[in-house]
Motif scaffolding. Structure first.
Motif, PDB file in Angstrom:
ATOM      1  N   ASP A  95      -9.151  -7.466  -5.386  1.00  0.00           N
ATOM      2  CA  ASP A  95      -7.736  -6.667  -4.905  1.00  0.00           C
ATOM      3  C   ASP A  95      -6.661  -7.630  -4.871  1.00  0.00           C
ATOM      4  O   ASP A  95      -5.692  -7.249  -4.129  1.00  0.00           O
ATOM      5  CB  ASP A  95      -8.069  -6.077  -3.829  1.00  0.00           C
ATOM      6  CG  ASP A  95      -9.167  -4.714  -4.257  1.00  0.00           C
ATOM      7  OD1 ASP A  95      -9.326  -4.325  -5.659  1.00  0.00           O
ATOM      8  OD2 ASP A  95      -9.933  -4.200  -3.306  1.00  0.00           O
ATOM      9  N   TYR A  96      -6.594  -8.953  -5.209  1.00  0.00           N
ATOM     10  CA  TYR A  96      -5.462  -9.891  -5.082  1.00  0.00           C
ATOM     11  C   TYR A  96      -4.219  -9.431  -5.512  1.00  0.00           C
ATOM     12  O   TYR A  96      -4.521  -9.135  -6.974  1.00  0.00           O
ATOM     13  CB  TYR A  96      -5.718 -11.400  -5.023  1.00  0.00           C
ATOM     14  CG  TYR A  96      -4.631 -12.397  -4.789  1.00  0.00           C
ATOM     15  CD1 TYR A  96      -4.232 -12.253  -3.553  1.00  0.00           C
ATOM     16  CD2 TYR A  96      -4.081 -12.775  -5.979  1.00  0.00           C
ATOM     17  CE1 TYR A  96      -3.228 -13.329  -3.535  1.00  0.00           C
ATOM     18  CE2 TYR A  96      -3.092 -13.495  -5.525  1.00  0.00           C
ATOM     19  CZ  TYR A  96      -2.485 -13.861  -4.355  1.00  0.00           C
ATOM     20  OH  TYR A  96      -1.487 -14.888  -4.246  1.00  0.00           O
ATOM     21  N   GLU A 101       0.003 -12.093   1.538  1.00  0.00           N
ATOM     22  CA  GLU A 101       0.561 -11.154   2.501  1.00  0.00           C
ATOM     23  C   GLU A 101       0.678 -11.798   3.960  1.00  0.00           C
ATOM     24  O   GLU A 101      -0.322 -12.517   4.505  1.00  0.00           O
ATOM     25  CB  GLU A 101      -0.489 -10.170   2.891  1.00  0.00           C
ATOM     26  CG  GLU A 101      -0.696  -9.104   1.751  1.00  0.00           C
ATOM     27  CD  GLU A 101      -1.799  -7.972   2.140  1.00  0.00           C
ATOM     28  OE1 GLU A 101      -2.070  -7.776   3.315  1.00  0.00           O
ATOM     29  OE2 GLU A 101      -2.271  -7.479   1.036  1.00  0.00           O
ATOM     30  N   ASP A 102       1.863 -12.527   4.295  1.00  0.00           N
ATOM     31  CA  ASP A 102       2.356 -13.108   5.210  1.00  0.00           C
ATOM     32  C   ASP A 102       1.692 -14.576   5.133  1.00  0.00           C
ATOM     33  O   ASP A 102       2.144 -15.339   4.150  1.00  0.00           O
ATOM     34  CB  ASP A 102       1.866 -12.524   6.691  1.00  0.00           C
ATOM     35  CG  ASP A 102       2.449 -13.124   7.770  1.00  0.00           C
ATOM     36  OD1 ASP A 102       3.728 -14.069   7.392  1.00  0.00           O
ATOM     37  OD2 ASP A 102       2.241 -12.819   8.921  1.00  0.00           O
ATOM     38  N   ALA A 107      -6.207  -8.924   3.001  1.00  0.00           N
ATOM     39  CA  ALA A 107      -6.731  -8.130   4.245  1.00  0.00           C
ATOM     40  C   ALA A 107      -7.663  -7.161   3.913  1.00  0.00           C
ATOM     41  O   ALA A 107      -7.427  -6.245   2.950  1.00  0.00           O
ATOM     42  CB  ALA A 107      -5.787  -7.853   5.117  1.00  0.00           C
ATOM     43  N   VAL A 108      -8.892  -7.180   4.655  1.00  0.00           N
ATOM     44  CA  VAL A 108      -9.768  -5.982   4.455  1.00  0.00           C
ATOM     45  C   VAL A 108      -9.943  -5.234   5.983  1.00  0.00           C
ATOM     46  O   VAL A 108      -9.862  -6.015   6.826  1.00  0.00           O
ATOM     47  CB  VAL A 108     -11.274  -6.272   3.876  1.00  0.00           C
ATOM     48  CG1 VAL A 108     -10.929  -6.817   2.289  1.00  0.00           C
ATOM     49  CG2 VAL A 108     -11.687  -7.386   4.517  1.00  0.00           C
ATOM     50  N   TYR A 109     -10.405  -3.980   5.942  1.00  0.00           N
ATOM     51  CA  TYR A 109     -10.382  -3.316   7.098  1.00  0.00           C
ATOM     52  C   TYR A 109     -11.764  -2.547   7.454  1.00  0.00           C
ATOM     53  O   TYR A 109     -11.917  -1.872   8.326  1.00  0.00           O
ATOM     54  CB  TYR A 109      -9.329  -2.105   7.127  1.00  0.00           C
ATOM     55  CG  TYR A 109      -8.041  -2.658   6.998  1.00  0.00           C
ATOM     56  CD1 TYR A 109      -7.073  -3.237   8.072  1.00  0.00           C
ATOM     57  CD2 TYR A 109      -7.316  -3.072   5.805  1.00  0.00           C
ATOM     58  CE1 TYR A 109      -6.104  -3.985   8.136  1.00  0.00           C
ATOM     59  CE2 TYR A 109      -5.924  -3.500   5.657  1.00  0.00           C
ATOM     60  CZ  TYR A 109      -5.383  -3.949   6.828  1.00  0.00           C
ATOM     61  OH  TYR A 109      -4.129  -4.659   6.497  1.00  0.00           O
ATOM     62  N   THR A 110     -12.865  -2.432   6.367  1.00  0.00           N
ATOM     63  CA  THR A 110     -14.097  -2.041   6.530  1.00  0.00           C
ATOM     64  C   THR A 110     -15.102  -2.698   6.333  1.00  0.00           C
ATOM     65  O   THR A 110     -14.757  -4.115   5.631  1.00  0.00           O
ATOM     66  CB  THR A 110     -14.257  -0.809   5.448  1.00  0.00           C
ATOM     67  OG1 THR A 110     -14.057  -1.408   4.036  1.00  0.00           O
ATOM     68  CG2 THR A 110     -13.101   0.259   5.933  1.00  0.00           C
ATOM     69  N   VAL A 244      -9.628  -7.943   9.095  1.00  0.00           N
ATOM     70  CA  VAL A 244     -10.096  -9.385   8.573  1.00  0.00           C
ATOM     71  C   VAL A 244      -9.225  -9.996   7.450  1.00  0.00           C
ATOM     72  O   VAL A 244      -9.198  -9.420   6.449  1.00  0.00           O
ATOM     73  CB  VAL A 244     -11.547  -9.042   7.933  1.00  0.00           C
ATOM     74  CG1 VAL A 244     -12.305 -10.392   7.506  1.00  0.00           C
ATOM     75  CG2 VAL A 244     -12.417  -8.554   8.957  1.00  0.00           C
ATOM     76  N   LYS A 245      -8.763 -11.234   7.960  1.00  0.00           N
ATOM     77  CA  LYS A 245      -7.650 -11.975   6.993  1.00  0.00           C
ATOM     78  C   LYS A 245      -8.551 -12.717   6.164  1.00  0.00           C
ATOM     79  O   LYS A 245      -9.589 -13.451   6.658  1.00  0.00           O
ATOM     80  CB  LYS A 245      -6.713 -12.619   7.696  1.00  0.00           C
ATOM     81  CG  LYS A 245      -6.074 -11.452   8.688  1.00  0.00           C
ATOM     82  CD  LYS A 245      -4.903 -12.424   9.421  1.00  0.00           C
ATOM     83  CE  LYS A 245      -4.177 -11.668  10.423  1.00  0.00           C
ATOM     84  NZ  LYS A 245      -3.368 -12.575  11.178  1.00  0.00           N
ATOM     85  N   ILE A 246      -8.317 -12.749   4.782  1.00  0.00           N
ATOM     86  CA  ILE A 246      -8.860 -13.658   3.954  1.00  0.00           C
ATOM     87  C   ILE A 246      -8.001 -14.779   3.540  1.00  0.00           C
ATOM     88  O   ILE A 246      -7.008 -14.425   2.956  1.00  0.00           O
ATOM     89  CB  ILE A 246      -9.667 -12.849   2.611  1.00  0.00           C
ATOM     90  CG1 ILE A 246     -10.530 -11.689   3.074  1.00  0.00           C
ATOM     91  CG2 ILE A 246     -10.283 -14.000   1.724  1.00  0.00           C
ATOM     92  CD1 ILE A 246     -11.279 -10.916   1.952  1.00  0.00           C
ATOM     93  N   PHE A 247      -8.130 -15.847   3.614  1.00  0.00           N
ATOM     94  CA  PHE A 247      -7.464 -17.018   3.339  1.00  0.00           C
ATOM     95  C   PHE A 247      -8.454 -17.847   2.272  1.00  0.00           C
ATOM     96  O   PHE A 247      -9.396 -18.094   2.220  1.00  0.00           O
ATOM     97  CB  PHE A 247      -7.223 -18.280   4.664  1.00  0.00           C
ATOM     98  CG  PHE A 247      -6.749 -17.367   5.539  1.00  0.00           C
ATOM     99  CD1 PHE A 247      -5.327 -17.556   5.917  1.00  0.00           C
ATOM    100  CD2 PHE A 247      -7.460 -16.566   6.537  1.00  0.00           C
ATOM    101  CE1 PHE A 247      -4.438 -17.018   7.035  1.00  0.00           C
ATOM    102  CE2 PHE A 247      -6.762 -16.151   7.768  1.00  0.00           C
ATOM    103  CZ  PHE A 247      -5.554 -16.313   7.986  1.00  0.00           C
TER     104      PHE A 247
END
Length: 553
Positions: A95-96, A101-102, A107-110, A244-247
């Motif tokens: 889903d990129y 984002e910043d 970012a995922v939330y679940t 949860v941030k993904i880098f």
């Protein structure tokens, strides 16, 4: 009769000594006048070709050409790295959207979102050869086998999701390797690894290596670069805020391609560029030697003039006159030559694929080119109308420097204050460097309304403080500090213009060149004196037939 003979001998001796002193004085005056002539005047006076001026013109053309060629190549390298970063993010991150984002990518939330993103990467990675449209593949070790991917999860040693919050802050790290070709089997055998306790999970780190080749340089008739991509994907849950941030971070390192074979003219053009860079180094060495020689001869002239004043008038050379001999332009030229030589050597190593320090080389070449073009101003200084800029900068610099030191203290105070108070509520104040950049933009009248409007008004106290902070800074620095800064430069400019109309004050050196015997500072001089004082050095040559005479050409 004997007394008459002695008297005549003494008179002849005194006359001979006086004549020798006059000859030395005239020789010194001629050498000094010749020294402060422009290159054209020196050529007209003694037919000495201005080698230093010719070398500087040649150097400007060659260094600028070298910089343009390297810059075009460097743009290809940077664009290759940026496009590969974008391609890998689209390949490996679920889903990129194509835009970060910043400071993070996704970012995922679940919990389901974390598992989906993790397994999505593993599936994509195992099918890299079928999915990627670029020449990217798995990195291999010395034995020819594929390098494994390493997945690590870091969590608190003990934690509980109950209301008691029994947490041991000591961190534990568990890592497992993974072969890129056995994804399904690996997930089955290590299913327990993916039982994540999110209430104590800190982060998940995935590290792996890929290899690629940049074929853009082949089109520009240069040898291609091979790259090793050290990629790290991080699932950051340090805040435990439900987000949860993904880098995805990439460290691209260029290396020499093994077993490559390029047909056509790439190899020949690379040799031509190496020869051109070698010629640039030779020209810069010549320029540095000529300028160093001029500095040495200038010091000798200063010593002769200082000895003359001490023996005949019993006082030393003033600082202004010393500054006429110790020319800062020569130092600038020598420094630019050294930087150009170092940059050219690095460029040759890069073209030969022995080094990959593109950024370091660009800094050396860019700085040297900047100094070379700034050095052109010294030749414009021979013309009175163009010399106003140099004289104004020279006159205003000490006052401006002291003024900036005082204003800098106020600026630093606003920087620290803005960072600690407004940092949590405004993206332009999140770091000290960003605060300094934001305030500098405000100082120049840029982006004012956006800075006011972007402040979050959730905290009323901070909102009122921000208004007082911004209004006071803008009023103080734009209406007072900046105006005083401009006034200092304007005052120096008016002083120079007044001197150009009524004459510059004479120094001992200028009076000596005008054959004045009194060394008392006068308040008036002609336009010729202005030209004499502010002219700069050119090529120097010493006449071998007389050690007491230094001829400067």
């Amino acid at each position: 009769m004997e007394l008459l003979v002695r008297y005549l001998d003494r008179s002849n001796s005194v006359s001979s000594t006086t004549t020798q002193d006059l000859i030395k004085e005239e020789n010194l005056r001629d050498d000094l006048k010749f020294y402060f002539m422009s290159p054209c005047e020196k050529y007209k006076a003694r037919r000495h070709f201005p080698w230093k001026l010719a070398v500087q013109i040649l150097k400007i053309v060659m260094i600028t050409t070298q910089l343009i060629l390297f810059g075009l190549n460097n743009q290809l390298v940077v664009s290759y790295k940026e496009e590969n970063t974008m391609a890998l993010k689209n390949l490996f991150l679920k889903d990129y959207s194509g835009v970060d984002e910043d400071d993070y990518s996704v970012a995922v939330y679940t919990q389901e979102g974390v598992y989906d993103s993790l397994f999505y990467f593993l599936d994509q990675y195992s099918q890299l050869g079928q999915l990627s449209v670029g020449p990217i593949s798995y990195a291999q070790g010395d034995d020819g086998s594929f390098l494994p991917i390493v997945i690590c999860k870091q969590h608190y040693k003990r934690g509980s999701s109950d209301e008691a919050y029994d947490i041991d802050a000591q961190l534990e790290t568990v890592c497992v390797p993974h072969d890129p070709k056995t994804t399904n089997e690996w997930k089955t055998h290590n299913s327990s690894f993916f039982d994540l306790d999110f209430y104590r999970l800190v982060d998940i780190t995935i590290s792996f290596k890929l290899k690629g080749i940049n074929l853009q340089t082949v089109r520009s008739r240069e040898l291609p670069d091979c790259y090793s991509f050290h990629i790290t994907i991080t699932f950051d849950n340090q805040c435990h805020s439900g987000k949860v941030k993904i880098f995805l971070d990439i460290d691209a390192q260029s290396s020499t391609c093994q077993d490559w074979k390029i047909s056509g003219t790439a190899q020949k053009n690379t040799h031509y560029l190496l020869v051109f860079d070698g010629f640039v180094i030779l020209v810069c060495l010549t320029s540095a030697v000529l300028c160093t020689r001029s500095i040495v001869l200038a010091i000798r002239l200063l010593q002769r003039f200082s000895r003359f004043l001490h023996e005949n008038y019993n006082h030393s050379v003033c600082e202004d006159d010393q500054g006429e001999f110790l020319n800062g332009w020569y130092v600038l030229v020598i420094v630019s030559d050294l930087l150009a030589i170092i940059g050219s050597i690095l460029k040759m190593e890069i073209q030969a694929k022995s080094l990959t320090s593109y950024d370091v080389c660009s800094i050396f070449l860019g700085t040297s080119t900047l100094m070379v073009w700034v050095g052109v101003i010294r030749y414009l200084g021979y013309f009175q109308k163009y010399n106003v800029l140099i004289l104004t900068m020279k006159a205003a610099f000490p006052k401006v420097l002291r003024f900036c030191c005082c204003a800098g203290m106020i600026y630093l105070g606003y920087t620290f204050c803005g960072w600690i108070v407004l940092g949590p509520y405004h993206e332009k104040f999140e770091g000290l460097s960003r605060v300094a950049e934001c305030l500098f933009s405000l100082l120049n009248g840029d982006d004012m309304f956006t800075t006011f409007a972007q402040l979050k008004d959730k905290n009323t106290l901070v909102w009122f403080f921000s208004r007082a902070y911004l209004y006071s800074f803008i009023s103080l620095f734009i209406y007072m500090v900046l105006s005083l800064f401009i006034a200092l430069i304007t005052d120096a400019y008016e002083t120079i213009k007044n001197y150009q109309k009524h004459g510059f004050p004479l120094t001992d050196l200028q009076k000596f060149l005008r054959e004045q015997k009194d060394f008392v500072v006068s308040e008036e001089s002609s336009q010729a004196d202005y030209h004499t004082r502010y002219s700069t050095f050119c090529c120097c040559q010493r006449a071998p037939e007389n050690d007491d005479v230094i001829l400067i050409s």
